[in-house]
Design a protein around this motif. Structure first.
Motif, PDB file in Angstrom:
ATOM      1  N   ARG A   1       0.803  -1.213   0.000  1.00 38.49           N
ATOM      2  CA  ARG A   1       0.000   0.000   0.000  1.00 38.49           C
ATOM      3  C   ARG A   1       0.842   1.271   0.000  1.00 38.49           C
ATOM      4  NH1 ARG A   1      -5.007  -1.732   4.026  1.00 38.49           N
ATOM      5  NH2 ARG A   1      -5.633  -3.547   2.799  1.00 38.49           N
ATOM      6  N   LYS A   2       2.150   1.125   0.119  1.00 41.23           N
ATOM      7  CA  LYS A   2       3.023   2.294   0.017  1.00 41.23           C
ATOM      8  C   LYS A   2       3.368   2.605  -1.434  1.00 41.23           C
ATOM      9  CE  LYS A   2       5.276   2.147   4.510  1.00 41.23           C
ATOM     10  NZ  LYS A   2       6.569   2.156   5.225  1.00 41.23           N
ATOM     11  N   ILE A   3       2.819   1.843  -2.336  1.00 38.71           N
ATOM     12  CA  ILE A   3       3.172   2.007  -3.745  1.00 38.71           C
ATOM     13  C   ILE A   3       2.787   3.387  -4.272  1.00 38.71           C
ATOM     14  CG2 ILE A   3       1.019   1.151  -4.789  1.00 38.71           C
ATOM     15  CD1 ILE A   3       2.830  -0.514  -6.688  1.00 38.71           C
ATOM     16  N   LEU A   4       1.751   4.002  -3.676  1.00 32.74           N
ATOM     17  CA  LEU A   4       1.353   5.341  -4.116  1.00 32.74           C
ATOM     18  C   LEU A   4       2.487   6.335  -3.915  1.00 32.74           C
ATOM     19  CD1 LEU A   4      -2.305   5.572  -2.729  1.00 32.74           C
ATOM     20  CD2 LEU A   4      -1.570   5.074  -5.068  1.00 32.74           C
ATOM     21  N   TRP A   5       3.186   6.239  -2.788  1.00 37.29           N
ATOM     22  CA  TRP A   5       4.285   7.165  -2.519  1.00 37.29           C
ATOM     23  C   TRP A   5       5.439   6.902  -3.478  1.00 37.29           C
ATOM     24  CZ3 TRP A   5       0.481   6.551   0.873  1.00 37.29           C
ATOM     25  CH2 TRP A   5       0.114   7.645   1.657  1.00 37.29           C
ATOM     26  N   GLY A   6       5.653   5.654  -3.839  1.00 35.22           N
ATOM     27  CA  GLY A   6       6.688   5.341  -4.823  1.00 35.22           C
ATOM     28  C   GLY A   6       6.350   5.896  -6.189  1.00 35.22           C
ATOM     29  N   LEU A   7       5.092   5.764  -6.584  1.00 36.48           N
ATOM     30  CA  LEU A   7       4.654   6.321  -7.857  1.00 36.48           C
ATOM     31  C   LEU A   7       4.731   7.849  -7.845  1.00 36.48           C
ATOM     32  CD1 LEU A   7       1.536   4.055  -8.500  1.00 36.48           C
ATOM     33  CD2 LEU A   7       3.600   4.110  -9.907  1.00 36.48           C
ATOM     34  N   GLY A   8       4.495   8.427  -6.673  1.00 38.68           N
ATOM     35  CA  GLY A   8       4.532   9.888  -6.570  1.00 38.68           C
ATOM     36  C   GLY A   8       5.856  10.484  -6.974  1.00 38.68           C
ATOM     37  N   ARG A   9       6.966   9.747  -6.763  1.00 33.08           N
ATOM     38  CA  ARG A   9       8.280  10.253  -7.149  1.00 33.08           C
ATOM     39  C   ARG A   9       8.373  10.466  -8.658  1.00 33.08           C
ATOM     40  NH1 ARG A   9      10.368   6.549  -3.033  1.00 33.08           N
ATOM     41  NH2 ARG A   9      10.511   4.924  -4.619  1.00 33.08           N
ATOM     42  N   LEU A  10       7.629   9.639  -9.412  1.00 38.95           N
ATOM     43  CA  LEU A  10       7.717   9.715 -10.869  1.00 38.95           C
ATOM     44  C   LEU A  10       6.950  10.904 -11.442  1.00 38.95           C
ATOM     45  CD1 LEU A  10       7.362   5.915 -11.718  1.00 38.95           C
ATOM     46  CD2 LEU A  10       9.448   7.282 -11.494  1.00 38.95           C
ATOM     47  N   LEU A  11       6.169  11.581 -10.625  1.00 40.41           N
ATOM     48  CA  LEU A  11       5.444  12.761 -11.093  1.00 40.41           C
ATOM     49  C   LEU A  11       6.396  13.914 -11.400  1.00 40.41           C
ATOM     50  CD1 LEU A  11       2.423  12.717  -8.608  1.00 40.41           C
ATOM     51  CD2 LEU A  11       2.478  11.874 -10.969  1.00 40.41           C
ATOM     52  N   CYS A  12       7.641  13.793 -10.966  1.00 42.02           N
ATOM     53  CA  CYS A  12       8.654  14.823 -11.237  1.00 42.02           C
ATOM     54  C   CYS A  12       9.542  14.453 -12.420  1.00 42.02           C
ATOM     55  CB  CYS A  12       9.531  15.019 -10.005  1.00 42.02           C
ATOM     56  SG  CYS A  12       8.634  15.535  -8.530  1.00 42.02           S
ATOM     57  N   ALA A  13       9.265  13.323 -13.079  1.00 46.33           N
ATOM     58  CA  ALA A  13      10.126  12.849 -14.164  1.00 46.33           C
ATOM     59  C   ALA A  13      10.155  13.849 -15.319  1.00 46.33           C
ATOM     60  CB  ALA A  13       9.636  11.491 -14.667  1.00 46.33           C
ATOM     61  N   GLY A  14      11.294  13.926 -15.978  1.00 44.25           N
ATOM     62  CA  GLY A  14      11.418  14.818 -17.125  1.00 44.25           C
ATOM     63  C   GLY A  14      10.683  14.312 -18.351  1.00 44.25           C
ATOM     64  N   ASP A  15      10.461  13.002 -18.432  1.00 45.11           N
ATOM     65  CA  ASP A  15       9.756  12.372 -19.547  1.00 45.11           C
ATOM     66  C   ASP A  15       8.250  12.536 -19.342  1.00 45.11           C
ATOM     67  OD1 ASP A  15       8.502  10.640 -21.324  1.00 45.11           O
ATOM     68  OD2 ASP A  15       9.996   9.065 -21.118  1.00 45.11           O
ATOM     69  N   GLU A  16       7.599  13.287 -20.239  1.00 39.93           N
ATOM     70  CA  GLU A  16       6.169  13.552 -20.085  1.00 39.93           C
ATOM     71  C   GLU A  16       5.353  12.270 -20.083  1.00 39.93           C
ATOM     72  OE1 GLU A  16       2.720  16.431 -21.980  1.00 39.93           O
ATOM     73  OE2 GLU A  16       4.175  15.502 -23.330  1.00 39.93           O
ATOM     74  N   SER A  17       5.662  11.339 -20.970  1.00 37.13           N
ATOM     75  CA  SER A  17       4.902  10.093 -21.022  1.00 37.13           C
ATOM     76  C   SER A  17       5.016   9.332 -19.711  1.00 37.13           C
ATOM     77  CB  SER A  17       5.401   9.214 -22.179  1.00 37.13           C
ATOM     78  OG  SER A  17       5.135   9.819 -23.426  1.00 37.13           O
ATOM     79  N   LEU A  18       6.200   9.323 -19.118  1.00 37.69           N
ATOM     80  CA  LEU A  18       6.391   8.632 -17.840  1.00 37.69           C
ATOM     81  C   LEU A  18       5.573   9.295 -16.747  1.00 37.69           C
ATOM     82  CD1 LEU A  18       7.905   6.355 -16.376  1.00 37.69           C
ATOM     83  CD2 LEU A  18       9.756   7.988 -15.928  1.00 37.69           C
ATOM     84  N   ARG A  19       5.575  10.624 -16.722  1.00 34.63           N
ATOM     85  CA  ARG A  19       4.780  11.348 -15.720  1.00 34.63           C
ATOM     86  C   ARG A  19       3.300  11.017 -15.851  1.00 34.63           C
ATOM     87  NH1 ARG A  19       7.503  15.983 -17.455  1.00 34.63           N
ATOM     88  NH2 ARG A  19       5.566  16.809 -18.331  1.00 34.63           N
ATOM     89  N   LEU A  20       2.799  11.047 -17.074  1.00 37.50           N
ATOM     90  CA  LEU A  20       1.371  10.828 -17.281  1.00 37.50           C
ATOM     91  C   LEU A  20       0.980   9.380 -17.017  1.00 37.50           C
ATOM     92  CD1 LEU A  20       0.816  13.040 -20.457  1.00 37.50           C
ATOM     93  CD2 LEU A  20       0.266  13.577 -18.089  1.00 37.50           C
ATOM     94  N   ARG A  21       1.859   8.435 -17.346  1.00 28.58           N
ATOM     95  CA  ARG A  21       1.578   7.043 -17.018  1.00 28.58           C
ATOM     96  C   ARG A  21       1.566   6.845 -15.512  1.00 28.58           C
ATOM     97  NH1 ARG A  21       5.397   3.924 -21.524  1.00 28.58           N
ATOM     98  NH2 ARG A  21       4.124   4.490 -23.340  1.00 28.58           N
ATOM     99  N   ALA A  22       2.502   7.479 -14.836  1.00 28.47           N
ATOM    100  CA  ALA A  22       2.541   7.378 -13.377  1.00 28.47           C
ATOM    101  C   ALA A  22       1.266   7.934 -12.763  1.00 28.47           C
ATOM    102  CB  ALA A  22       3.768   8.120 -12.830  1.00 28.47           C
TER     103      ALA A  22
ATOM    104  N   GLY B   1      -1.715   5.304 -22.095  1.00 27.45           N
ATOM    105  CA  GLY B   1      -0.262   5.249 -22.036  1.00 27.45           C
ATOM    106  C   GLY B   1       0.475   6.002 -23.110  1.00 27.45           C
ATOM    107  N   ARG B   2      -0.236   6.650 -24.028  1.00 27.89           N
ATOM    108  CA  ARG B   2       0.419   7.348 -25.134  1.00 27.89           C
ATOM    109  C   ARG B   2      -0.098   8.776 -25.254  1.00 27.89           C
ATOM    110  NH1 ARG B   2      -0.443   4.079 -30.482  1.00 27.89           N
ATOM    111  NH2 ARG B   2       0.979   5.726 -31.219  1.00 27.89           N
ATOM    112  N   VAL B   3       0.779   9.648 -25.732  1.00 27.87           N
ATOM    113  CA  VAL B   3       0.396  11.029 -26.037  1.00 27.87           C
ATOM    114  C   VAL B   3       0.258  11.139 -27.540  1.00 27.87           C
ATOM    115  CG1 VAL B   3       1.045  13.449 -25.897  1.00 27.87           C
ATOM    116  CG2 VAL B   3       1.607  11.906 -24.012  1.00 27.87           C
ATOM    117  N   CYS B   4      -0.968  11.370 -28.003  1.00 26.84           N
ATOM    118  CA  CYS B   4      -1.246  11.432 -29.445  1.00 26.84           C
ATOM    119  C   CYS B   4      -1.542  12.871 -29.858  1.00 26.84           C
ATOM    120  CB  CYS B   4      -2.446  10.549 -29.787  1.00 26.84           C
ATOM    121  SG  CYS B   4      -2.222   8.817 -29.328  1.00 26.84           S
TER     122      CYS B   4
END
Length: 370
Positions: free
Chosen positions: A180-201, A345-348
């Motif tokens: 259940r701590k996975i939300l906090w782990g995913l939260g780190r990816l909201l700062c990623a430079g890759d837009e697709s990674l941020r949006l997937r997260a 998962g994709r930006v079109c």
């Protein structure tokens, strides 16, 4: 003399909300540690000082990282309620080290706040001796205790990023059922430079939160509040934060629709507007009725200079069936400005004119083609 009696009754000494002991004035941090003045109580609680009371998200992070001995990785893994307690003391005046209940003192407005964090169990800051005062860096040495060992194996940071990058939604949801701590782990990816990674997260945060909320909606609410708090200080907020807030709400509107006004407020912030509109479009796709009271805000966005703002606003007004948007949408039919639309998962790429046409068709179909 009488005036002094009144003053003594009016102001208060700051005390720790966890143990009631007097605390010291927060001290400037050592270089390379945290950013805000911090302090610690004899009971082991720590606190960060927010001079304005408007940067509580940053104060929370400073206090938590300080409590975790500057271990950012460990701080992000912490869960409120389970790993630490938190309290906020408002109306603190650092100049005189006093709490001013009326928020005004000697002609000054007192808006400071102290954000307290106290870790549970072992592995955090040890209670300090009675002789120690102020902010002490001796607790930040190399001989730190080992982190608490958890019984259940948790998904690693690298494994989690791989699941998000490869868009393995089902595997991630299975992991969320056990961690259940996975939300906090995913939260780190909201700062990623890759837009697709941020949006997937952000999308996966919404899906994982729905799984966790079935058994523990309070835990998701705490995570949602932490995201909202981080928006108070843009320096500590990831660009994908509004998207994650919208994803959580859209997956569990019955629990979290009350947080929608926070996203609506972001429409006034040019830097956050597109993220807020993406988040609100998610909600509009599931429960358009929840957003109809704010349809006027989206109609105004149709005239924005930014193509992404115009395009997302067109998508939302179409989902809302907002008849008042027909004329503004008609003016966008020849708008060939391109922007990205995230889905599965994709930006079109889409043009503003394309989404405006689809929105008009949806609105007119909703009212019988009149």
């Amino acid at each position: 003399m009488e005036g002094r009696v009144i003053l003594r009754d009016y102001v208060k000494k700051p005390v720790c909300p966890f143990c009631g002991l007097d605390i010291d004035r927060p001290a400037e941090p050592a270089a390379g540690t945290v950013e805000m003045p911090v302090g610690e109580c004899r009971c082991g609680a720590v606190y960060a000082y927010d001079a304005t009371g408007h940067n509580l998200g940053a104060a929370f992070l400073n206090a938590l990282v300080f409590a975790c001995r500057l271990d950012w990785e460990r701080a992000w893994d912490m869960l409120p309620g389970e790993d630490y307690g938190e309290e906020i003391v408002h109306n603190y005046d650092r100049q005189y080290h006093l709490i001013i209940p009326g928020a005004f003192f000697e002609g000054r407005k007192i808006g400071g706040a102290l954000y307290f964090i106290k870790l549970k169990g072992e592995g955090g800051r040890s209670p300090r001796s009675r002789e120690a005062t102020g902010c002490h860096t001796d607790y930040l040495g190399k001989n730190n205790p080992s982190p608490v060992v958890r019984e259940k194996k948790r998904i690693s940071k690298g494994e989690l990023e791989t699941l998000v990058r490869d868009y393995q939604v089902e595997s991630l949801l299975e992991a969320a059922r056990h961690d259940r701590k996975i939300l906090w782990g995913l939260g780190r990816l909201l700062c990623a430079g890759d837009e697709s990674l941020r949006l997937r997260a952000a999308e996966m945060i919404g899906a994982a939160s729905a799984v966790i909320a079935r058994e523990d909606p309070g835990r998701v609410a705490e995570f949602l509040k932490s995201l909202i708090n981080s928006l108070a200080d843009t320096g500590s907020s990831g660009r994908g934060t509004p998207d994650a807030i919208g994803a959580i709400i859209s997956h569990s509107t019955e629990n979290y629709a009350g947080y929608l006004p926070y996203l609506i407020r972001l429409l006034k912030d040019e830097a956050m507007r597109s993220g807020a509109l993406r988040a609100l479009e998610r909600v509009a796709a599931i429960r358009p009725d929840l957003l109809r009271p704010w349809s006027g805000h989206f109609v105004q966005c149709l005239a924005a200079a930014d193509p992404e703002t115009r395009g997302l606003a067109a998508m939302i007004t179409g989902r809302l069936g907002a008849v008042e948007a027909e004329n503004p949408l008609e003016q966008l039919l020849e708008d060939r400005s391109a922007f990205g639309v995230y889905k599965d998962g994709r930006v079109c790429p889409q043009t503003v004119g394309q989404v405006a046409r689809a929105a008009l068709e949806r609105i007119r179909a909703g009212r019988g083609g009149q």
